[in-house]
Design an enzyme around this catalytic site. Structure first.
Site, PDB file in Angstrom:
ATOM      1  N   GLU A 274     -16.765  24.786 -20.233  1.00  0.00           N
ATOM      2  CA  GLU A 274     -16.490  23.489 -20.866  1.00  0.00           C
ATOM      3  C   GLU A 274     -16.863  23.495 -22.358  1.00  0.00           C
ATOM      4  O   GLU A 274     -17.920  24.002 -22.738  1.00  0.00           O
ATOM      5  CB  GLU A 274     -17.293  22.409 -20.134  1.00  0.00           C
ATOM      6  CG  GLU A 274     -17.139  21.011 -20.697  1.00  0.00           C
ATOM      7  CD  GLU A 274     -18.106  20.016 -20.072  1.00  0.00           C
ATOM      8  OE1 GLU A 274     -17.888  18.809 -20.221  1.00  0.00           O
ATOM      9  OE2 GLU A 274     -19.089  20.459 -19.433  1.00  0.00           O
ATOM     10  N   LYS A 331     -10.284  15.494 -18.747  1.00  0.00           N
ATOM     11  CA  LYS A 331     -11.294  15.029 -17.797  1.00  0.00           C
ATOM     12  C   LYS A 331     -11.072  13.558 -17.496  1.00  0.00           C
ATOM     13  O   LYS A 331     -10.984  12.723 -18.406  1.00  0.00           O
ATOM     14  CB  LYS A 331     -12.697  15.252 -18.373  1.00  0.00           C
ATOM     15  CG  LYS A 331     -13.835  14.928 -17.410  1.00  0.00           C
ATOM     16  CD  LYS A 331     -15.172  15.295 -18.035  1.00  0.00           C
ATOM     17  CE  LYS A 331     -16.328  15.043 -17.078  1.00  0.00           C
ATOM     18  NZ  LYS A 331     -17.630  15.376 -17.701  1.00  0.00           N
ATOM     19  N   CYS A 385     -17.218  19.707 -15.322  1.00  0.00           N
ATOM     20  CA  CYS A 385     -18.627  19.301 -15.218  1.00  0.00           C
ATOM     21  C   CYS A 385     -18.862  18.288 -14.112  1.00  0.00           C
ATOM     22  O   CYS A 385     -18.803  18.594 -12.927  1.00  0.00           O
ATOM     23  CB  CYS A 385     -19.111  18.789 -16.578  1.00  0.00           C
ATOM     24  SG  CYS A 385     -20.909  18.591 -16.682  1.00  0.00           S
TER      25      CYS A 385
END
Length: 508
Positions: A274, A331, A385
């Site tokens: 990430e 995301k 994440c």
């Protein structure tokens, strides 16, 4: 053994202190401690203190204190993000831990109170399980450290493939209640084997499944001709990650790992973690050319940020073998207070930024989780994440992916409990779905995880390096992958409705 009648005479304050300690002991079942038997003793103490509560009000306070102890220990890593820039944010650290532990404990306090009002210790099994479901969904949800996770590597974790994490929590609490009930009423001790033996059987079955995973030719690491994945772990500490002097160091390190000659078969895809590319997607063409050249015509998955219409996004980019962007995933489930500030315009007016926002006042959310196609490797479900902690979202796609792809920057979580717990939850996602996971983490722990949650290869926390490893094969869709949380939710709702409709309290 201390009798419940002995506890009844205690003051509310003394009971709350005992509950605080019991909750902390229960938290020792979570990674990295993973002391299951202590966690079960802690839960037993919770049930004993609940039974000793004289009133509904006292039960609420006991449940809340128990939750504070549990969440304060389990979420102790929550202070780490505030220590990255200690001069600006350090003062917030204790408030963050106290606020998070106290806030999540409200769910448990409500469960204890409802159970005392309607039903007793058996009702606590139902309402406590419902509280864990509620905190997974309410206000975007935060299912970190669910009670069922104490069983990782202890055999019962494999039941998550059938009943999911909430079913595992219900099973755990139900088992503790049954054993407590047997010991509370000596005449029922003869029934104890009826409780213990099924648990032993499920644990034995799970351990056998995990052992099979290590050696089965369709799942283990030795299977030939499976795609080879290269995991890149640059190990950029968060306090240095965006330092102008260190950015070239970490970027060069990742390039070096990308271009390294393989010891065996060449990788079929290379995965960066990430936000590991220090350029916006909008202006990264030069960087893409360098990365593609280092990769030698192998597709590369990159974590980076992009900007569109004044809004920033935390994105995963698939760079094709020709150096052209093949796909972009933004995301979709952001971290409150980390990647965005709840309150939107008000937060911006007060100049409040999320901790992870380098520009503007936070990130924008992508449309939804969706699969991406990577040539030669099929469909992958990208998880950036925080997104990997939501079991109901990972399993919510209409078309099942072939594997899970998790890129993360766990440097935010410190060097001990946070990264270990994040990895543990990622492993549960593989068990629940019957899918392998590729996990690239900035500072670790990068790992290849098979479809039964077993780590086939990994890079240690705080280590810079790369790893070439075969992608394990998926299992058939699990029962949980097909049904999700619905069966457990219906069971809990029906049970809770029956308890709430009772005209009198039932003693356990």
């Amino acid at each position: 053994m201390l009798r419940v009648t002995d506890l009844t005479a205690w003051s509310t304050r003394r009971k709350m202190l005992a509950a605080l300690a019991g909750g902390a002991v229960t938290g020792l079942g979570q990674a990295p401690f993973s002391i299951v038997w202590l966690s079960l003793i802690g839960l037993a103490a919770g049930f004993a203190l609940f039974r000793a509560a004289a009133t509904v009000r006292q039960a609420v306070w006991i449940g809340w204190a128990f939750g504070v102890g549990y969440f304060a220990l389990t979420l102790s890593w929550i202070v780490e993000p505030f220590l990255i820039d200690i001069a600006r944010h350090g003062w917030m650290a204790p408030f963050a831990l106290i606020g998070m532990a106290g806030g999540l404990a409200l769910f448990w306090g409500a469960a204890f109170g409802l159970a005392k009002w309607r039903g007793g210790a058996l009702a606590l099994v139902v309402f406590w399980s419902m509280a864990e479901v509620a905190r997974s969904y309410v206000m975007t949800g935060f299912p970190w450290g669910l009670l069922g996770y104490i069983w990782l590597d202890a055999g019962l974790d494999q039941m998550a493939a059938i009943i999911g994490p909430h079913g595992l929590t219900l099973l755990t609490l139900g088992g503790v209640w049954a054993v407590m009930a047997a010991f509370t009423h000596p005449k029922r001790l003869i029934l104890l084997p009826l409780v213990v033996l099924p648990f032993i059987g499920m644990i034995g079955f799970g351990l056998a499944q995990a052992a099979l995973s290590q050696g089965h030719p369709s799942i283990g690491t030795a299977q030939p001709q499976r795609p080879v994945v290269r995991l890149i772990q640059p190990n950029a500490p968060q306090h240095q990650k965006w330092d102008p002097e260190m950015i070239p160091v970490f970027f060069g390190r990742s390039l070096g790992f990308t271009s390294a000659q393989p010891e065996g078969r060449a990788p079929d895809v290379i995965i960066w973690p990430e936000t590991s590319v220090p350029y916006l997607l909008n202006t990264a063409q030069g960087a893409f050319e360098v990365i593609s050249q280092a990769a030698g015509k192998v597709p590369v998955v990159l974590g980076m940020q992009r900007r569109e219409a004044g809004q920033y996004f935390n994105s995963l980019v698939v760079l094709g073998p020709d150096g052209v962007v093949a796909d972009v995933y933004d995301k979709s489930h952001l971290v409150p207070f980390g990647e965005y500030m709840p309150g939107g315009a008000l937060a911006a007016a007060l100049s409040l930024k999320g901790l992870a926002a380098n520009d503007g006042y936070g990130f924008g959310a992508g449309a939804a989780l969706r699969s991406i196609e990577i040539a030669g490797l099929g469909r992958a479900l990208p998880l950036i994440c925080y997104e990997a902690i939501f079991p109901h979202e990972v399993g919510g796609l209409t078309t099942r992916p072939d594997w899970l792809l998790h890129i993360t920057n766990d440097a935010w979580f410190g060097r001990y409990t946070g990264p270990q717990q994040h990895l543990a939850q990622a492993r549960f996602r593989t068990i629940e779905q019957g899918l392998p996971m590729v996990r690239a983490a900035n500072t670790g722990i990068s790992a290849m995880i098979d479809a039964r949650g077993q780590i086939t290869a990994s890079l240690a926390l705080g280590q810079a390096g790369y790893l070439d490893v075969e992608l394990p094969q998926a299992l058939p869709a699990t029962l949980y992958a097909r049904s999700g949380d619905l069966p457990i939710l219906l069971l809990l709702i029906v049970s809770a409705a029956a308890l709430l409709l009772k005209s009198r309290r039932v003693s356990s």
